[in-house]
Design a protein around this motif. Structure first.
Motif, PDB file in Angstrom:
ATOM      1  N   SER A 115      -7.914  -0.519   0.230  1.00 31.01           N
ATOM      2  CA  SER A 115      -8.774   0.645   0.019  1.00 31.01           C
ATOM      3  C   SER A 115     -10.117   0.558   0.737  1.00 31.01           C
ATOM      4  O   SER A 115     -10.736   1.592   0.985  1.00 31.01           O
ATOM      5  CB  SER A 115      -9.008   0.870  -1.470  1.00 31.01           C
TER       6      SER A 115
ATOM      7  N   ASN B 125      -6.923  -5.966   0.310  1.00 29.28           N
ATOM      8  CA  ASN B 125      -7.736  -4.819  -0.091  1.00 29.28           C
ATOM      9  C   ASN B 125      -7.477  -3.666   0.877  1.00 29.28           C
ATOM     10  O   ASN B 125      -8.130  -3.538   1.901  1.00 29.28           O
ATOM     11  CB  ASN B 125      -9.223  -5.184  -0.098  1.00 29.28           C
TER      12      ASN B 125
ATOM     13  N   PRO C 199     -15.585  -7.426  -4.785  1.00 30.91           N
ATOM     14  CA  PRO C 199     -14.488  -6.465  -4.601  1.00 30.91           C
ATOM     15  C   PRO C 199     -14.911  -4.999  -4.669  1.00 30.91           C
ATOM     16  O   PRO C 199     -14.146  -4.122  -4.288  1.00 30.91           O
ATOM     17  CB  PRO C 199     -13.513  -6.814  -5.729  1.00 30.91           C
TER      18      PRO C 199
ATOM     19  N   LYS D  23     -13.963 -10.882  -0.979  1.00 31.18           N
ATOM     20  CA  LYS D  23     -13.263 -11.433  -2.143  1.00 31.18           C
ATOM     21  C   LYS D  23     -14.230 -11.628  -3.313  1.00 31.18           C
ATOM     22  O   LYS D  23     -13.860 -11.426  -4.463  1.00 31.18           O
ATOM     23  CB  LYS D  23     -12.596 -12.757  -1.781  1.00 31.18           C
TER      24      LYS D  23
END
Length: 94
Positions: A48, A46, A19, A16
């Motif tokens: 990705s 997230n 990123p 976090k």
């Protein structure tokens, strides 16, 4: 750059706060929150980031469990250097 965490809570917080991280080597057996739960939570915010599960306590079916939790790949310990580099290249190029 390499960032090391010791449990799932730290891993989530680190991602976090950073990123731009693109790849995580996630130990499945960690204190507090294991790697499977950390992966589930990370993939909620997230999708990705690529997560390669790793464990020293490999059992039949661990790879399938890790993939179902959201990990992108799996490597057992002791880690084979050539296999690790293959996976790093695979996900670096994507």
């Amino acid at each position: 750059n390499l960032i090391r965490t010791t449990n799932g809570f730290e891993t989530i917080e680190m991602l976090k706060n950073n990123p731009g991280i693109k790849l995580i080597l996630m130990d499945l057996k960690m204190p507090g929150m294991d790697g499977l739960e950390a992966t589930r939570q990370i993939k909620k915010f997230n999708k990705s980031v690529k997560i390669i599960a790793q464990t020293a306590y490999a059992l039949a079916g661990d790879k399938d469990i890790a993939l179902k939790a959201g990990c992108d790949d799996y490597i057992p310990k002791p880690i084979n250097k050539a296999e690790l580099f293959r996976l790093l290249k695979k996900y670096h190029d994507n």
